[in-house]
Design a protein around this motif. Structure first.
Motif, mmCIF file in Angstrom:
data_model
loop_
_atom_site.group_PDB
_atom_site.id
_atom_site.type_symbol
_atom_site.label_atom_id
_atom_site.label_comp_id
_atom_site.label_asym_id
_atom_site.label_seq_id
_atom_site.Cartn_x
_atom_site.Cartn_y
_atom_site.Cartn_z
ATOM 1 N N ILE A 89 0.834 -1.201 0.000
ATOM 2 C CA ILE A 89 0.000 0.000 0.000
ATOM 3 C C ILE A 89 0.870 1.253 0.000
ATOM 4 O O ILE A 89 1.926 1.301 0.627
ATOM 5 C CB ILE A 89 -0.957 0.033 1.218
ATOM 6 N N GLY A 90 0.427 2.259 -0.748
ATOM 7 C CA GLY A 90 1.067 3.567 -0.733
ATOM 8 C C GLY A 90 0.163 4.531 0.009
ATOM 9 O O GLY A 90 -1.025 4.636 -0.311
ATOM 10 N N TYR A 91 0.695 5.232 1.002
ATOM 11 C CA TYR A 91 -0.170 6.024 1.879
ATOM 12 C C TYR A 91 0.592 7.180 2.524
ATOM 13 O O TYR A 91 1.826 7.206 2.559
ATOM 14 C CB TYR A 91 -0.730 5.138 2.996
ATOM 15 N N TYR A 92 -0.180 8.128 3.052
ATOM 16 C CA TYR A 92 0.333 9.175 3.924
ATOM 17 C C TYR A 92 -0.162 8.894 5.337
ATOM 18 O O TYR A 92 -1.295 8.423 5.525
ATOM 19 C CB TYR A 92 -0.157 10.554 3.498
ATOM 20 N N VAL A 93 0.665 9.159 6.329
ATOM 21 C CA VAL A 93 0.254 8.994 7.723
ATOM 22 C C VAL A 93 -0.431 10.278 8.192
ATOM 23 O O VAL A 93 0.171 11.353 8.173
ATOM 24 C CB VAL A 93 1.461 8.686 8.630
ATOM 25 N N LEU A 94 -1.669 10.156 8.621
ATOM 26 C CA LEU A 94 -2.409 11.302 9.140
ATOM 27 C C LEU A 94 -2.416 11.344 10.663
ATOM 28 O O LEU A 94 -2.464 12.416 11.258
ATOM 29 C CB LEU A 94 -3.858 11.273 8.622
ATOM 30 N N GLU A 95 -2.387 10.162 11.271
ATOM 31 C CA GLU A 95 -2.389 10.110 12.743
ATOM 32 C C GLU A 95 -1.692 8.832 13.193
ATOM 33 O O GLU A 95 -1.918 7.753 12.640
ATOM 34 C CB GLU A 95 -3.825 10.137 13.269
ATOM 35 N N ASP A 96 -0.811 8.979 14.197
ATOM 36 C CA ASP A 96 -0.116 7.813 14.723
ATOM 37 C C ASP A 96 0.176 7.993 16.207
ATOM 38 O O ASP A 96 -0.086 9.049 16.771
ATOM 39 C CB ASP A 96 1.178 7.558 13.950
ATOM 40 N N SER A 97 0.697 6.965 16.817
ATOM 41 C CA SER A 97 1.084 7.036 18.228
ATOM 42 C C SER A 97 2.287 6.141 18.451
ATOM 43 O O SER A 97 2.525 5.192 17.688
ATOM 44 C CB SER A 97 -0.073 6.608 19.139
ATOM 45 N N TRP A 98 3.057 6.463 19.505
ATOM 46 C CA TRP A 98 4.260 5.704 19.816
ATOM 47 C C TRP A 98 4.163 5.129 21.223
ATOM 48 O O TRP A 98 3.681 5.780 22.147
ATOM 49 C CB TRP A 98 5.500 6.597 19.748
ATOM 50 N N ASN A 99 4.629 3.899 21.374
ATOM 51 C CA ASN A 99 4.771 3.296 22.695
ATOM 52 C C ASN A 99 6.241 3.404 23.073
ATOM 53 O O ASN A 99 7.078 2.680 22.522
ATOM 54 C CB ASN A 99 4.309 1.841 22.677
ATOM 55 N N GLU A 100 6.583 4.322 23.949
ATOM 56 C CA GLU A 100 7.980 4.558 24.289
ATOM 57 C C GLU A 100 8.634 3.345 24.933
ATOM 58 O O GLU A 100 9.844 3.137 24.799
ATOM 59 C CB GLU A 100 8.085 5.770 25.222
#
Length: 224
Positions: A118-129
């Motif tokens: 898939i080709g995509y743009y990231v609009l929203e993400d989160s990180w688990n430190e």
């Protein structure tokens, strides 16, 4: 965290199509939920919901490209839907109009081409430190490409370009692929990455400036 990345990104999956028909139509999954990939990323259920709605509202099919090449469309997707497993798609290849589409269709039927990316743009993400895992919460889907699974260098190259544009450093393997795509031999790419990027990565980890390192990478020339 909400943002739209500057460069398009790619994520590749093995797929087993339910059906590859003689007329070029096929069904399968373009993405799966819940698995952590080699980049320590995971696609969350619902990530494609808004994108699917926008594609349906447009009345146009989502493009099917060959190996993410924007100049080489080979078909499209009329049905995109999320289920408990992932992003289920129903696509078609223009086997009677485009020679490359006929080639890809034949390879898909023989299970030589067995990947969707898939080709995509990231609009929203989160990180688990704690775990270092990145969850992709909302994606802007641009296209889905049949690809030669586990050997999709072009997708890796585009990822490196995207990383550079965002002010980050690529991994050693990503940079080696980038150099080989640019015309260097395997041995030359290995030497450049190990003697150049390795030092820059160490400098970055020890508090060096990314901008200085990126300047070197973006303007790097080698004569061997």
């Amino acid at each position: 965290m909400k943002h739209k990345n500057k460069g398009i990104q790619h994520k590749q999956f093995a797929f087993k199509t339910d059906v590859v028909n003689e007329d070029g139509t096929f069904t399968g999954y373009g993405s799966v939920f819940g698995n952590i990939d080699s980049y320590k990323e995971i696609v969350a259920p619902g990530a494609f919901k808004e994108s699917i709605a926008a594609i349906k509202a447009s009345g146009d099919p989502l493009p099917a490209l060959w190996n993410h090449r924007p100049y080489e469309p080979i078909g499209g997707y009329d049905i995109l839907q999320e289920d408990s497993h992932g992003l289920r798609v129903e696509g078609w290849l223009l086997v009677n109009q485009i020679p490359r589409a006929a080639e890809v269709h034949a390879l898909m039927k023989r299970r030589v081409v067995k990947g969707l990316s898939i080709g995509y743009y990231v609009l929203e993400d989160s990180w688990n430190e704690k775990t270092g895992v990145r969850t992709l919460i909302k994606l802007d889907l641009q296209e889905i490409s049949p690809v030669t699974f586990a050997a999709n260098v072009e997708a890796q190259i585009e990822s490196v370009k995207s990383i550079l544009a965002q002010g980050n450093l690529p991994t050693l393997s990503q940079f080696e692929d980038f150099l080989r795509e640019s015309g260097y031999s395997k041995s030359q790419a290995t030497i450049i990455a190990s003697k150049g990027l390795k030092e820059l990565l160490s400098r970055s980890e020890s508090g060096g400036k990314n901008s200085d390192a990126l300047s070197v990478l973006q303007n790097f020339k080698l004569s061997i």
